[in-house]
Scaffold this active site. Structure first.
Site, PDB file in Angstrom:
ATOM      1  CG  HIS A   6       7.874  -5.199  -0.766  1.00 56.08           C
ATOM      2  ND1 HIS A   6       7.746  -5.526   0.574  1.00 56.08           N
ATOM      3  CD2 HIS A   6       6.611  -5.067  -1.224  1.00 56.08           C
ATOM      4  CE1 HIS A   6       6.466  -5.600   0.883  1.00 56.08           C
ATOM      5  NE2 HIS A   6       5.754  -5.307  -0.191  1.00 56.08           N
ATOM      6  CD  GLU A 280       4.738  -2.290   1.393  1.00 57.58           C
ATOM      7  OE1 GLU A 280       3.514  -2.516   1.295  1.00 57.58           O
ATOM      8  OE2 GLU A 280       5.400  -2.556   2.404  1.00 57.58           O
TER       9      GLU A 280
END
Length: 333
Positions: A6, A280
């Site tokens: 991610h 992320e």
């Protein structure tokens, strides 16, 4: 090996935002931009070397699955032509990044979705990015309205051409909404996390995943409220006659959960073979936790401090991602 499933290009050079601003201004009478973004390779290198690549090295992450900035997908802006023009340039930019940093970043596409229009342009862009550009996965926005939820749910026939193409190409999709247009929602807090939970319930109640044996979907941000209420969803399935295992056995969750108790819960509740390492990095929650001194999004520290066995830790870090993203093998070799 540590594979981060991610990652978004949140450090784009100024020319990207300038192009988008001009495109949006043109919707109300301005001059529409033409051609690619005004961004040089040197600007890309600087943005990555001082951003995601620096963090990769500091945290021991080997490779990141890299896609356009999620909050910028903006599917609710303009019409399908607006979205297609923006999306193709975004995907071409991701391809440039991955070509400049081979072995460190692997391309994941966004789609030119637009409320009220067919999914056909998204299928074409999926094929272009996978077959021509070598992308290994795609981000799918189940709510391109930006928080108004007026479109078809994931079990609707509307989505079938996309699901069929994803199965044929053997690429997974991360279910990820974009910017919240509805002022009721705060984008990265209430909208993202409630959306993650909503996707799961749509898949569970419709049962469409069982009809798509080759389809694999990833729910980000640790699944929102899903791990905390796993028993609630199982109990609802018994009551409603839903096939819990059949609906969820190919739904995966990342580790973008930013505190130790949350990671512990995720890893304790969700079967280990359905958890993928993700951070992320440089995304919604940047900066350091003042209590620990580590970055909020340094999820590797939480995985290391968890009760996972060495074998399960390797599965979360690497082998699960290899199974979910089979086209990744060409980059890792």
């Amino acid at each position: 090996m540590i594979i981060d499933c991610h990652g978004h290009y949140t450090t784009t050079p100024p020319g990207v935002g300038a192009w988008r601003d001009a495109q949006i201004a043109a919707l109300t009478g301005g001059s529409a931009p033409d051609g690619p973004f005004s961004v040089t390779d040197d600007e890309i290198r600087e943005s990555i070397e001082t951003g995601q690549l620096r963090v990769q090295r500091e945290r021991g992450i080997d490779v990141t699955l890299f896609s356009p900035r999620a909050s910028w997908m903006g599917h609710h802006v303009g019409d399908v032509t607006t979205s297609l023009d923006w999306t193709t340039r975004q995907n071409d930019l991701i391809k440039r990044v991955c070509d400049l940093f081979p072995g460190k970043f692997v391309p994941v596409a966004q789609l030119p979705q637009s409320p009220g229009f067919s999914i056909d342009s998204s299928v074409r862009e999926l094929r272009r990015t996978v077959e021509e550009l070598g992308f290994v996965a795609v981000n799918v926005n189940p709510d391109p309205t930006g928080g108004y939820w007026t479109g078809p749910d994931l079990g609707d026939r509307y989505w079938w051409p996309l699901w069929e193409a994803m199965q044929e190409l053997d690429v997974p999709g991360m279910l990820h909404v974009s910017q919240a247009e509805n002022p009721f929602f705060q984008t990265t807090g209430s909208y993202y996390l409630s959306a993650d939970t909503t996707f799961f319930v749509q898949a569970l109640s419709s049962g469409f995943m069982k009809e798509r044996p080759g389809l694999r979907l990833v729910i980000p941000h640790g699944g929102g409220a899903i791990p905390f209420h796993w028993g609630r969803f199982q109990g609802m399935s018994v009551r409603e006659g839903w096939d819990f295992e059949g609906a969820t056995e190919r739904i995966f969750f990342d580790t973008c959960v930013y505190h130790q108790p949350g990671i512990n819960l995720l890893l304790d509740v969700v079967p280990t073979d359905r958890v993928l390492f993700g951070s992320e990095m440089l995304g919604a929650v940047r900066g350091d936790n003042p209590t620990t001194g580590s970055g909020w999004d340094d999820t590797g520290t939480y995985v290391e401090a968890s009760a996972l066995s060495p074998g399960d830790r390797e599965r979360v870090y690497s082998s699960n991602a290899r199974a979910v993203y089979p086209r990744l093998a060409a980059y890792l070799s």
